[in-house]
Scaffold this motif. Sequence first.
Motif, PDB file in Angstrom:
ATOM      1  N   LEU A   1       0.920  -1.199  -0.164  1.00  0.00           N
ATOM      2  CA  LEU A   1      -0.065  -0.064  -0.021  1.00  0.00           C
ATOM      3  C   LEU A   1       0.876   1.332   0.135  1.00  0.00           C
ATOM      4  CD1 LEU A   1      -2.615  -1.243   2.551  1.00  0.00           C
ATOM      5  CD2 LEU A   1      -2.981  -0.489   0.144  1.00  0.00           C
ATOM      6  N   LEU A   2       1.825   1.382   0.763  1.00  0.00           N
ATOM      7  CA  LEU A   2       2.911   2.315   0.803  1.00  0.00           C
ATOM      8  C   LEU A   2       3.478   2.743  -0.548  1.00  0.00           C
ATOM      9  CD1 LEU A   2       4.507   4.626   2.098  1.00  0.00           C
ATOM     10  CD2 LEU A   2       5.886   2.828   3.403  1.00  0.00           C
TER      11      LEU A   2
ATOM     12  N   PHE B   1     -13.772  10.141   2.775  1.00  0.00           N
ATOM     13  CA  PHE B   1     -13.318  10.866   4.081  1.00  0.00           C
ATOM     14  C   PHE B   1     -12.756  11.965   3.852  1.00  0.00           C
ATOM     15  CE2 PHE B   1     -13.188   6.109   5.546  1.00  0.00           C
ATOM     16  CZ  PHE B   1     -14.560   6.170   6.336  1.00  0.00           C
ATOM     17  N   GLU B   2     -13.117  12.881   2.837  1.00  0.00           N
ATOM     18  CA  GLU B   2     -12.916  14.086   2.537  1.00  0.00           C
ATOM     19  C   GLU B   2     -11.349  14.323   2.238  1.00  0.00           C
ATOM     20  OE1 GLU B   2     -14.057  16.721   5.807  1.00  0.00           O
ATOM     21  OE2 GLU B   2     -15.989  16.487   5.261  1.00  0.00           O
ATOM     22  N   LYS B   3     -10.772  13.145   1.663  1.00  0.00           N
ATOM     23  CA  LYS B   3      -9.406  12.964   1.230  1.00  0.00           C
ATOM     24  C   LYS B   3      -9.383  12.307  -0.030  1.00  0.00           C
ATOM     25  CE  LYS B   3      -7.469  12.236   6.203  1.00  0.00           C
ATOM     26  NZ  LYS B   3      -7.023  13.734   6.175  1.00  0.00           N
ATOM     27  N   THR B   4      -8.455  12.942  -0.838  1.00  0.00           N
ATOM     28  CA  THR B   4      -8.101  12.342  -2.106  1.00  0.00           C
ATOM     29  C   THR B   4      -7.557  10.873  -1.931  1.00  0.00           C
ATOM     30  OG1 THR B   4      -5.705  12.991  -2.297  1.00  0.00           O
ATOM     31  CG2 THR B   4      -7.437  14.585  -3.124  1.00  0.00           C
ATOM     32  N   ILE B   5      -7.645  10.011  -2.910  1.00  0.00           N
ATOM     33  CA  ILE B   5      -7.198   8.757  -2.645  1.00  0.00           C
ATOM     34  C   ILE B   5      -5.798   8.692  -2.435  1.00  0.00           C
ATOM     35  CG2 ILE B   5      -6.706   6.697  -4.005  1.00  0.00           C
ATOM     36  CD1 ILE B   5      -8.926   7.275  -6.086  1.00  0.00           C
ATOM     37  N   PHE B   6      -4.916   9.486  -3.022  1.00  0.00           N
ATOM     38  CA  PHE B   6      -3.544   9.950  -2.604  1.00  0.00           C
ATOM     39  C   PHE B   6      -3.480  10.098  -1.082  1.00  0.00           C
ATOM     40  CE2 PHE B   6       0.342  11.961  -1.656  1.00  0.00           C
ATOM     41  CZ  PHE B   6       1.297  11.512  -2.304  1.00  0.00           C
ATOM     42  N   ASP B   7      -4.036  10.903  -0.481  1.00  0.00           N
ATOM     43  CA  ASP B   7      -4.135  11.340   0.738  1.00  0.00           C
ATOM     44  C   ASP B   7      -4.458  10.352   1.820  1.00  0.00           C
ATOM     45  OD1 ASP B   7      -2.616  13.956   0.399  1.00  0.00           O
ATOM     46  OD2 ASP B   7      -4.842  15.022   0.136  1.00  0.00           O
ATOM     47  N   ALA B   8      -5.693   9.697   1.360  1.00  0.00           N
ATOM     48  CA  ALA B   8      -6.372   8.626   2.022  1.00  0.00           C
ATOM     49  C   ALA B   8      -5.536   7.529   2.246  1.00  0.00           C
ATOM     50  CB  ALA B   8      -7.880   8.301   1.460  1.00  0.00           C
TER      51      ALA B   8
ATOM     52  N   LEU C   1      -4.014   6.273   5.781  1.00  0.00           N
ATOM     53  CA  LEU C   1      -4.101   4.672   6.152  1.00  0.00           C
ATOM     54  C   LEU C   1      -2.744   4.434   6.597  1.00  0.00           C
ATOM     55  CD1 LEU C   1      -5.843   2.203   6.708  1.00  0.00           C
ATOM     56  CD2 LEU C   1      -5.396   2.003   4.457  1.00  0.00           C
ATOM     57  N   VAL C   2      -1.870   4.429   5.777  1.00  0.00           N
ATOM     58  CA  VAL C   2      -0.636   3.889   6.088  1.00  0.00           C
ATOM     59  C   VAL C   2       0.142   4.486   7.124  1.00  0.00           C
ATOM     60  CG1 VAL C   2       1.593   3.492   5.105  1.00  0.00           C
ATOM     61  CG2 VAL C   2      -0.229   3.052   3.721  1.00  0.00           C
ATOM     62  N   SER C   3       0.366   5.953   7.271  1.00  0.00           N
ATOM     63  CA  SER C   3       1.444   6.430   8.035  1.00  0.00           C
ATOM     64  C   SER C   3       0.618   6.532   9.432  1.00  0.00           C
ATOM     65  CB  SER C   3       1.543   7.916   7.814  1.00  0.00           C
ATOM     66  OG  SER C   3       2.181   7.859   6.450  1.00  0.00           O
ATOM     67  N   ASN C   4      -0.677   6.848   9.458  1.00  0.00           N
ATOM     68  CA  ASN C   4      -1.302   7.129  10.646  1.00  0.00           C
ATOM     69  C   ASN C   4      -2.265   5.900  11.439  1.00  0.00           C
ATOM     70  OD1 ASN C   4      -0.287   9.563  10.651  1.00  0.00           O
ATOM     71  ND2 ASN C   4      -1.921  10.458   9.665  1.00  0.00           N
ATOM     72  N   ILE C   5      -2.364   4.797  10.665  1.00  0.00           N
ATOM     73  CA  ILE C   5      -3.026   3.587  11.259  1.00  0.00           C
ATOM     74  C   ILE C   5      -2.275   2.393  11.096  1.00  0.00           C
ATOM     75  CG2 ILE C   5      -5.120   2.197  11.067  1.00  0.00           C
ATOM     76  CD1 ILE C   5      -6.813   4.780  10.080  1.00  0.00           C
ATOM     77  N   LEU C   6      -1.980   1.994  10.083  1.00  0.00           N
ATOM     78  CA  LEU C   6      -1.099   0.810   9.778  1.00  0.00           C
ATOM     79  C   LEU C   6       0.231   0.480  10.473  1.00  0.00           C
ATOM     80  CD1 LEU C   6      -2.164  -0.623   6.307  1.00  0.00           C
ATOM     81  CD2 LEU C   6      -3.355  -1.055   8.430  1.00  0.00           C
ATOM     82  N   LEU C   7       1.074   1.867  10.045  1.00  0.00           N
ATOM     83  CA  LEU C   7       2.495   1.610  10.732  1.00  0.00           C
ATOM     84  C   LEU C   7       2.455   1.875  12.392  1.00  0.00           C
ATOM     85  CD1 LEU C   7       4.343   4.295   8.613  1.00  0.00           C
ATOM     86  CD2 LEU C   7       5.193   1.934   9.099  1.00  0.00           C
TER      87      LEU C   7
END
Length: 447
Positions: A99-100, A369-376, A380-386
């Motif tokens: 994903l990253l 959630f009001e974010k582009t696919i890139f930002d979403a 997801l990767v940086s603030n949830i999965l990591l």
Amino acid sequence: MQNKREQWSSKLGFILSSAGAAIGLGAIWKFPYVAGMNGGAAFFLVFLAFTVLIGLPMLISEFIIGRGAKQEAISAYKKLAPDSLWDNIGKLGVIGCFLLLSFYCVVGGWVLIYSLLSIVGQVIHAGANYPELFGKVTSSPSITLFGLALYLLINIIVITFGIKNGIERASKYMMPLLFLFFIVLVARSLTLDGAMAGVEFFLKPDFTSVTGDGILYALGQSFFALAVGFSCMVTYSSYLDKSVSIPASATSVVVMNIFVSLLAGLAIFPAVFALGLEPTEGPGLLFIVLPTVFSQIPFGEFFLCLFLLLFLFATLTSSFSLLEIIVSAFTEGGKRSRKGVSWVAGAAVFLAGIPAALSMGPLSDLLIFEKTIFDATDYLVSNILLPLGNLLIAVFISFKMNKALIKQEFMLANSYPPQLFAVWRFLMRWVVPLTIAIVYLHSLGVI
């Protein structure tokens, strides 16, 4: 098959390759714009605290797991905790890296396109239209997809050569040159009129600007910048010789990463304020500020071209590690060819990266959630999965992995007092997991 595994040719090669895995888009591209959007100096200090107290112990942990098992991420957890579900940490790492890479390689493609444009002189001569140039590059489907494909092609070719002849050889030349040119860029940025306002923004903290989201971003950035949480460093350290000190190597990587983050801030923010730009510019901040600064330097066109190429190399050394964990997961034991798996993995990443590549162009109105696919995907990767990956690794090494093996790997090839191991153990058992949990809950508004 274990005896046939590759190894790093030297301690320096391992440290530079690990630093290369860590020092890339996280420290050079992402850190300045995330810091700019979250208060500057206050964010930097929170990031620094997380990097030293959380990131460094986590990096040591991944090194211990990898060298202790001498296998790639999924197999390492299986070997150290057989007949359990802990190998899912390795699987999470492979999925997370995939994903990253799906948005990382998009940015890598931007850097590649800018590098090519700078060679023919089309970047620095854009004059005051640097924001327009960035918008043109990122919104054009043909340009972004071409950049994504070419960037991935470079990754695939290097990974097919393996550890010594691919990753290590590239890192030995790329990293020292990057440090040198960053120092030159900082020196010029600091001499611009009005630069001190940027220095103050970056180094004089105002903690009233710190929010729950900002703290979560700082934690995620410390993990992103050190490449911990997805077991990349488990895979890298599985090739590490027993004569190398793990704590010393990890400390070297962290120090270099902090130094580059500091240089990035001192290169970008003084120029931002001197040139009347906004520090909250977002992902395009670096691509707008760099050409502006270099345009005011003698032989700026040449130096911009050289710096962009070095920046590209630093970006590549990070993506090498991400692709390596995917490839090594499917080639462990020699059942599949490294070359074949590399091409299949690269093609899969390209397909997964198409939505992110188009999210500033044709798919810009498609929001999650009001974010582009890139930002979403980034969030997801940086603030949830990591953070989740780091939490699971902390629990694994603290309560599941054999303590005697942990201590043996920690103490090998160094003369540190036993108390240092006790401090690291305490941090991993209590401070790291509790901090991640508290930051999570705070960001959700629970506490």
